[in-house]
Design an enzyme around this catalytic site. Structure first.
Site, PDB file in Angstrom:
ATOM      1  N   ASN A 289       0.853  -1.189   0.000  1.00 62.67           N
ATOM      2  CA  ASN A 289       0.000   0.000   0.000  1.00 62.67           C
ATOM      3  C   ASN A 289       0.888   1.238   0.000  1.00 62.67           C
ATOM      4  O   ASN A 289       1.406   1.651   1.037  1.00 62.67           O
ATOM      5  CB  ASN A 289      -0.913  -0.005   1.231  1.00 62.67           C
ATOM      6  CG  ASN A 289      -1.972   1.083   1.180  1.00 62.67           C
ATOM      7  OD1 ASN A 289      -1.869   2.021   0.401  1.00 62.67           O
ATOM      8  ND2 ASN A 289      -2.991   0.939   2.012  1.00 62.67           N
TER       9      ASN A 289
ATOM     10  N   ASP B  79      -7.337   4.211  -0.721  1.00 60.64           N
ATOM     11  CA  ASP B  79      -7.791   2.918  -0.193  1.00 60.64           C
ATOM     12  C   ASP B  79      -9.271   2.680  -0.486  1.00 60.64           C
ATOM     13  O   ASP B  79      -9.691   1.549  -0.764  1.00 60.64           O
ATOM     14  CB  ASP B  79      -7.551   2.843   1.315  1.00 60.64           C
ATOM     15  CG  ASP B  79      -6.075   2.676   1.654  1.00 60.64           C
ATOM     16  OD1 ASP B  79      -5.267   2.519   0.711  1.00 60.64           O
ATOM     17  OD2 ASP B  79      -5.731   2.700   2.844  1.00 60.64           O
TER      18      ASP B  79
ATOM     19  N   GLY C 149      -5.949  -2.528   0.053  1.00 60.59           N
ATOM     20  CA  GLY C 149      -5.322  -1.235  -0.143  1.00 60.59           C
ATOM     21  C   GLY C 149      -4.031  -1.217  -0.931  1.00 60.59           C
ATOM     22  O   GLY C 149      -3.461  -0.150  -1.163  1.00 60.59           O
TER      23      GLY C 149
ATOM     24  N   ASP D 199      -1.584  -1.033  -4.070  1.00 60.18           N
ATOM     25  CA  ASP D 199      -1.822  -0.182  -5.240  1.00 60.18           C
ATOM     26  C   ASP D 199      -0.574  -0.069  -6.107  1.00 60.18           C
ATOM     27  O   ASP D 199       0.464  -0.684  -5.838  1.00 60.18           O
ATOM     28  CB  ASP D 199      -2.299   1.201  -4.799  1.00 60.18           C
ATOM     29  CG  ASP D 199      -1.423   1.830  -3.715  1.00 60.18           C
ATOM     30  OD1 ASP D 199      -0.202   1.552  -3.712  1.00 60.18           O
ATOM     31  OD2 ASP D 199      -1.946   2.576  -2.870  1.00 60.18           O
TER      32      ASP D 199
ATOM     33  N   ASP E 175      -5.962 -14.168 -19.655  1.00 60.66           N
ATOM     34  CA  ASP E 175      -6.721 -15.011 -18.746  1.00 60.66           C
ATOM     35  C   ASP E 175      -7.692 -15.896 -19.529  1.00 60.66           C
ATOM     36  O   ASP E 175      -8.269 -15.472 -20.534  1.00 60.66           O
ATOM     37  CB  ASP E 175      -7.493 -14.102 -17.780  1.00 60.66           C
ATOM     38  CG  ASP E 175      -8.263 -14.859 -16.732  1.00 60.66           C
ATOM     39  OD1 ASP E 175      -7.619 -15.466 -15.863  1.00 60.66           O
ATOM     40  OD2 ASP E 175      -9.507 -14.847 -16.783  1.00 60.66           O
TER      41      ASP E 175
ATOM     42  N   GLU F  46      -3.387 -18.413 -20.759  1.00 55.48           N
ATOM     43  CA  GLU F  46      -3.732 -19.409 -19.744  1.00 55.48           C
ATOM     44  C   GLU F  46      -4.540 -20.506 -20.432  1.00 55.48           C
ATOM     45  O   GLU F  46      -5.704 -20.321 -20.775  1.00 55.48           O
ATOM     46  CB  GLU F  46      -4.549 -18.778 -18.623  1.00 55.48           C
ATOM     47  CG  GLU F  46      -4.918 -19.785 -17.536  1.00 55.48           C
ATOM     48  CD  GLU F  46      -5.943 -19.251 -16.538  1.00 55.48           C
ATOM     49  OE1 GLU F  46      -5.958 -19.746 -15.398  1.00 55.48           O
ATOM     50  OE2 GLU F  46      -6.738 -18.362 -16.913  1.00 55.48           O
TER      51      GLU F  46
END
Length: 625
Positions: A145, A151, A170, A172, A337, A366
């Site tokens: 964070n 947040d 939180g 980032d 993905d 994937e």
């Protein structure tokens, strides 16, 4: 007494101008464009056809023109009047601003400015990741964070709650940037971050695979500009940034789901239908059509609408979105993905469009299959897929069979016909199936699997064997954040347990594993081994692009060589619980006239002319001299 001021009566010309001004102001106030996607584009692209989505109340009722002599080649309207898709030819258009004019049947007009920006120099020839790289996989929300001010966000539903295992914690983009030197110190050259675009689901949005706006970084991670800054800071360190891209689905909270451009934008059934997850039906010559349809068109989960890549509008949208991010953020690659959940022809067109624009751009898909033949089917120019006249154009696939083997083999102390190190050997015997075996992403775990240290019972000896394998066989090794300090996690307890917060990423953490003095002795042992191993790998062309010769394991000891014309590396893995003496005459074809080998980790020198003694559950990586 008030003084009366006399004003001249306006002439007719002045009144006409005022009337026209008020009229256009009125039209402007009523005319509204809520979305323009892509929000801007780039001049000099190989494919000059640009499809622009305009979204606004009844916008399709307008006629569209564009300034600067730019040619409109197609205008597509759907059953939803709030969308209009305008295609322009940008072939001979220099970087510039121009204006679209929308005119209604009542001659009312409004305009929309649009920009073609200049591309970075040599953008099309950008270098991507390859087998000389080591990829570090992290989940931003769980890594660090760096900015407490983002947040929680008013524009998103789920708020910060670090006490909730599956909540927003939180982490980032700023947290990643602040710890780039730590990642680089591990020998990692590339970062694959799980998706960073906005996910406005009400819960479990931290993983961001249910995206609600694919042109916008989730504000709890930062801004679009922060993402560009991340790429820039990485490039200063000769590191590469890989975006996790999702072609198969969006999130149920995506802004289009509130007002679909067309019912065919997503795959829909009379009642909710989930995919059967049997991707084998795609290449199964005996499969029924209904099974294929449910596999490809069924939704992944109820909160993730399945995108219809058979719809040209949807497909073009996704192609342009991917290219826009490459140009805008200066990306170095994609991890895609659920690659083979999408329509096979559609995903192939998506992939080819990107690699046509960027010939050196690597994309790893994937493809979670259980056999090498099934995975090899999905790699570009596969001879297996050619039988069915199919080519995915996908440069790289994730090696899930190697992952499966590593999760079992190092827990099998006795080597038998099908247990122990023979699992490693058998996996590599099928390398001939792949068109480009060196361009495979290899891993022992990721954000969807059990933590490897959990699987190995926190036995660092097994971890060292697994990491040695990743660092010395063919392919591109991927390390999952935190394993390098011994982090564990049990998937049976839920995904949150395998996605725990990195210690030191938050103020007030008991220890800070990002810095040497903050690591516990146990964390230090894991880190020091991992760092030394992968920093050594960075220098070894024989491991990056060389050949491999391996020998049938004996007594649960596996021996293989990586070599080119300039160097040879000998790897020994003793997966048994006993010290083993390995006679070296069996390996004469690779040892040749070499006399000694210096172990990469211990830096001890071994005589390789007769026999080598190797401790239980240990590895030797010998540079032959």
């Amino acid at each position: 007494m008030n003084k009366i001021i006399s004003l001249p009566f306006p002439n007719r010309s002045f009144l006409k101008k005022i009337t026209l001004f008020l009229f256009f102001m009125s039209v402007t106030l009523h005319a509204q464009i809520d979305k323009v996607e892509p929000p801007f584009w780039y001049a000099g692209m190989q494919n000059p056809e640009l499809q622009i989505l305009f979204y606004g109340k009844d916008i399709s009722e307008n006629q569209v023109t564009v300034s600067n002599g730019i040619k409109i080649t197609n205008v597509k309207r759907t059953e939803n009047p709030n969308y209009i898709f305008v295609t322009i030819d940008t072939k001979k258009v220099a970087p510039s601003d121009f204006v679209f004019t929308f005119k209604s049947k009542n001659k009312e007009t409004f305009t929309q400015k649009y920009s073609l920006n200049k591309r970075r120099e040599n953008s099309a020839e950008r270098k991507s990741f390859d087998s000389s790289d080591m990829m570090y996989l992290l989940m931003p929300d769980r890594f660090a964070n760096g900015n407490r001010n983002n947040d929680s966000e008013n524009s998103t539903q789920e708020k910060y709650n670090r006490e909730l295992p599956g909540g927003r914690h939180g982490g980032d983009i700023e947290g990643i940037i602040r710890n780039l030197d730590y990642i680089s110190s591990l020998g990692a050259t590339t970062i694959w971050s799980t998706p960073l675009c906005e996910d406005n689901d009400a819960k479990h949005s931290y993983h961001t695979y249910g995206q609600s706006d694919v042109y916008k970084i989730d504000p709890r991670f930062g801004t679009n500009a922060d993402y560009v800054r991340l790429a820039s800071e990485m490039h200063k360190r000769d590191m590469k940034l890989v975006m996790d891209y999702v072609t198969n689905h969006w999130g149920i909270e995506h802004w289009m789901m509130k007002d679909l451009p067309t019912k065919e934008w997503i795959n829909q059934f009379d009642t909710y239908t989930q995919t059967n997850h049997k991707r084998t039906v795609i290449h199964d010559t005996n499969a029924s059509e209904i099974d294929k349809k449910i596999t490809i068109d069924g939704w992944f989960v109820p909160s993730m609408p399945d995108l219809n890549l058979q719809n040209p509008l949807t497909l073009k949208y996704l192609i342009q979105n991917a290219i826009w991010w490459i140009e805008y953020a200066d990306l170095d690659g994609f991890r895609v993905d659920t690659y083979n959940y999408s329509d096979p022809k559609g995903i192939a067109k998506w992939t080819k469009s990107i690699t046509d624009e960027y010939p050196n751009f690597n994309i790893v898909g994937e493809v979670w299959m259980q056999s090498q033949a099934q995975m090899a089917y999905w790699q570009k120019d596969s001879k297996i897929a050619e039988i069915q006249n199919y080519n995915s154009y996908l440069p790289s696939v994730m090696d899930f069979t190697l992952y499966e083997a590593t999760t079992k083999a190092f827990n099998e102390d006795e080597g038998t016909w099908d247990k122990g190190m023979v699992k490693m050997y058998d996996n590599f015997t099928n390398d001939f199936l792949y068109p480009n075996i060196n361009n495979m992403l290899i891993f022992v775990e990721n954000h969807d699997t059990n933590r490897i240290n959990q699987t190995y019972g926190n036995d660092i000896r097994k971890y060292k064997m697994a990491m040695t394998l990743m660092a010395t066989v063919r392919g591109i090794p991927q390390l999952y954040y935190g394993s390098e300090i011994g982090m564990a996690g049990d998937k049976d307890k839920g995904d949150a347990d395998i996605r725990q917060d990195f210690p030191g990423g938050w103020e007030g953490d008991e220890n800070n594993a990002f810095v040497k003095e903050g690591r516990t002795p146990g964390q230090t042992e894991y880190f020091d081994f991992t760092s030394k191993l992968f920093n050594w790998r960075k220098t070894k062309a024989a491991v990056h692009f060389g050949k491999m010769t391996h020998y049938i394991p004996e007594n649960n000891v596996y021996v293989y060589f990586r070599y080119n014309k300039d160097e040879t590396v000998m790897v020994l893995m003793n997966n048994s619980n006993e010290t083993k003496t390995v006679k070296t005459n069996r390996f004469k074809e690779n040892i040749k006239n070499f006399k000694t080998g210096k172990d990469v980790i211990s830096e001890f020198t071994f005589d390789v002319t007769n026999e080598i003694i190797i401790e239980p559950k240990s590895v030797l990586i010998l540079e032959l001299k």
